[in-house]
Every structure is written in C-alpha cells, then in structure tokens.
Design an enzyme around this catalytic site. Structure first.
Site, PDB file in Angstrom:
ATOM      1  N   THR A   1      25.306  29.685  29.622  1.00  0.00           N
ATOM      2  CA  THR A   1      26.683  29.323  29.954  1.00  0.00           C
ATOM      3  C   THR A   1      27.456  28.676  28.812  1.00  0.00           C
ATOM      4  OG1 THR A   1      26.064  27.137  30.802  1.00  0.00           O
ATOM      5  CG2 THR A   1      26.062  28.968  32.373  1.00  0.00           C
TER       6      THR A   1
ATOM      7  N   GLU B   1      18.374  25.412  29.291  1.00  0.00           N
ATOM      8  CA  GLU B   1      19.010  26.277  30.287  1.00  0.00           C
ATOM      9  C   GLU B   1      18.369  27.655  30.296  1.00  0.00           C
ATOM     10  OE1 GLU B   1      23.138  28.675  31.020  1.00  0.00           O
ATOM     11  OE2 GLU B   1      23.325  26.693  30.086  1.00  0.00           O
TER      12      GLU B   1
ATOM     13  N   SER C   1      24.516  22.471  22.791  1.00  0.00           N
ATOM     14  CA  SER C   1      24.830  23.859  22.444  1.00  0.00           C
ATOM     15  C   SER C   1      26.332  24.099  22.400  1.00  0.00           C
ATOM     16  CB  SER C   1      24.175  24.809  23.447  1.00  0.00           C
ATOM     17  OG  SER C   1      24.558  26.152  23.209  1.00  0.00           O
TER      18      SER C   1
END
Length: 311
Positions: A162, A124, A221
């Site tokens: 995020t 990401e 994550s």
C-alpha cells in the site's frame, strides 16, 4: 519555504496508535506490541514510556497477555500461533492493508498465482505473502517483472504493497500486463489514499523548491518513496528523522526549501524542523495544499473486535 499539505499522520496510523493508547488506559501495562506499531521511532519511544513493550515476535509475549498487531498486518501463521499461545489479540492492522489480505485470499481460493508488487523485507508484504505463500511471488521492480517466468497458462492476479510510489507501481503493472495479457488486479487502487496524496503534494512542492526535506524514519516505506518522488522531479530531497539529524550543509545555496512528512511522522517533528529553518533564515512560509483529507478509520468499540471501517 513551502509546506506540503496533506502531510504526516494518516487515518490508519492514527487508528493504530489510538488502539495502543486505549489498551494501556483500559488494561494497564504491560501491553505488548508485535513489531513497531507504525514505522516511526519517536512514536515507539513515546508509547514505551507509557508502558507499551515492543517485541519482534509473538513468541516473546507471555502466554495469555495482550498482544497488539501493528498497522502493517500479520500473516495467518502469526494469528494461529498467537491463538495457540492464548494471547489476547488487538488487531491494529490498517483497514486498507486488510483489504489487500482479502484480495490475496480470494485470488488464492480461485487458484490464481499472485504477483505481489512490493519489497519482500517489509512487514506488510510479509503479512500479505503469508496468506498464500505457495501461490505468491514478490516483484519489487520493473526489471524483476520483466524477468518473471511463470508456467504457460498460469492465471495471474497482481496486488500491491500500500505504501509504494504510484508512478513506479504503474510502470510495473504496465510491464506485467505486457507479459501476462490475462492478468487481473485492482489497478493502482491498493496504494493507499494517504500515500497517493502525499506523493502528489511532494511533486507540487518539488517543482518549486531547490531542496525538499521529508520528515520520517529510515524504515518508513512511504517516507522513503516521497524522497524518491521528489528526486524523480529533479529536485534534491532528503529524509530527516528529526531536527537533530538535519544536515544543514544540504541547504547550501537553496533559496526555496520544501517540507513534508511521511504518514507515520508526528506533526511535532515537523514543527521542530520548521523552527530550525526559521532560525536559518527561511522565514517565509507558504502552505501548498493539493487536496483535503477527511478519511477516518474507527477504533472498534471493543478493542478485541477487529472490524475497522471507513467513515
């Protein structure tokens, strides 16, 4: 036994998996997927069995073939390369990740330096960084924020990965605000609702558990952050990829066991773990609900229409 709610699949994960499934049903195999569609080896294995082929780079996809971008997003360089190679792109980027990309584009267009809070090796972050590589610096910790040096008068915007820990990210933002008083950013709003909700739920069960088990893959994550959040509450916590890799010695002396799952972990893995815990004598079960999720992200009417939206 305390079972956290919400747990498991989030709207972005559901949408991304559905897009691969729909592509297979509509166009047949092979459908190529750049990177893991979501960070869970069981999901990947199931889709492989249905004809999805996972590759590390768009360069591995035959020219003109269908290529699905994962939920984690990609950089403009990947999009450009895919277009040059004539790939038929299906973009399964989570809409919340796409929002961060738009924020990076705006900040860069306004001449601002972007401090991207996150882990540089995460897909990401690689994608977001690629929106403005010459104007972006990645900051993973409070200490790195403390040591960050920028030229005098630099206009700074911060953005975040995020799937981070809400608490740790807040500390990093506090340090950045101290260092760069004019800094702008979305607060902690970049951290997705699902990560926030699952972290809040794991805090609740950690307070009442002797040990917490988080179902999720090592490269997830948000799952790893949930383990860290539970440990931050002083409760031993462990990531469990699946029931076959449960280290039962970690339950020694534990009366109350908390169970939850990361946003990319399918519910059947949780059920398998719960069945094993039942066999080990943890038969009482209490669902601890901290909120109710009703967010959905629509699959585009045409898979090649990349406009995901929040219902």
């Amino acid at each position: 036994m305390l079972l956290a709610e919400p747990r498991g699949f989030c709207a972005g994960v559901d949408r991304a998996i559905s897009m691969v499934e729909q592509a297979l049903e509509t166009y047949g195999e092979p459908v190529y997927v750049r990177k893991q569609i979501v960070h869970n080896e069981h999901v990947v294995r199931e889709l492989q069995g249905r004809g999805a082929r996972f590759v590390d780079s768009e360069d591995e996809v035959p020219e003109g073939a269908i290529c699905v971008f994962s939920a984690h997003g990609v950089s403009p360089a990947v999009r450009d390369n895919s277009a040059r190679r004539g790939l038929r792109v299906i973009d399964a980027t989570c809409p919340l990740v796409a929002k961060v990309h738009q924020e990076a584009k705006r900040a860069s267009a306004n001449g601002r330096t972007i401090v991207l809070i996150g882990h540089a090796d995460h897909e990401e972050v690689e994608g977001t960084f690629g929106e403005a590589p010459d104007r972006t610096v990645v900051v993973p910790t409070v200490d790195s924020a403390r040591r960050l040096e920028l030229p005098e008068g630099t206009e700074v915007t911060f953005l975040t990965q995020t799937t981070l820990s809400l608490d740790e990210t807040r500390d990093i933002i506090t340090e950045l605000t101290r260092r760069f008083p004019g800094i702008q950013g979305p607060g902690t709003d970049d951290i997705c609702y699902a990560s926030q909700n699952r972290q809040n739920a794991v805090k609740e069960i950690a307070a009442r558990s002797d040990v917490v088990l988080v179902v999720g893959s090592d490269n997830s994550s948000n799952s790893v952050r949930m383990v860290e959040v539970a440990r931050g509450r002083g409760t031993p916590a462990y990531l469990v990829n699946d029931v076959s890799r449960l280290d039962e010695s970690r339950l020694a002396g534990a009366d109350a066991v908390g169970v939850t799952a990361g946003a990319s972990a399918p519910e059947f893995l949780v059920r398998q773990l719960l069945n094993r815990l039942d066999e080990l004598g943890y038969t009482g079960r209490e669902v601890v609900r901290t909120t109710t999720e009703n967010v959905t992200f629509a699959v585009p009417g045409s898979l090649f229409d990349h406009a995901g939206h929040r219902d």
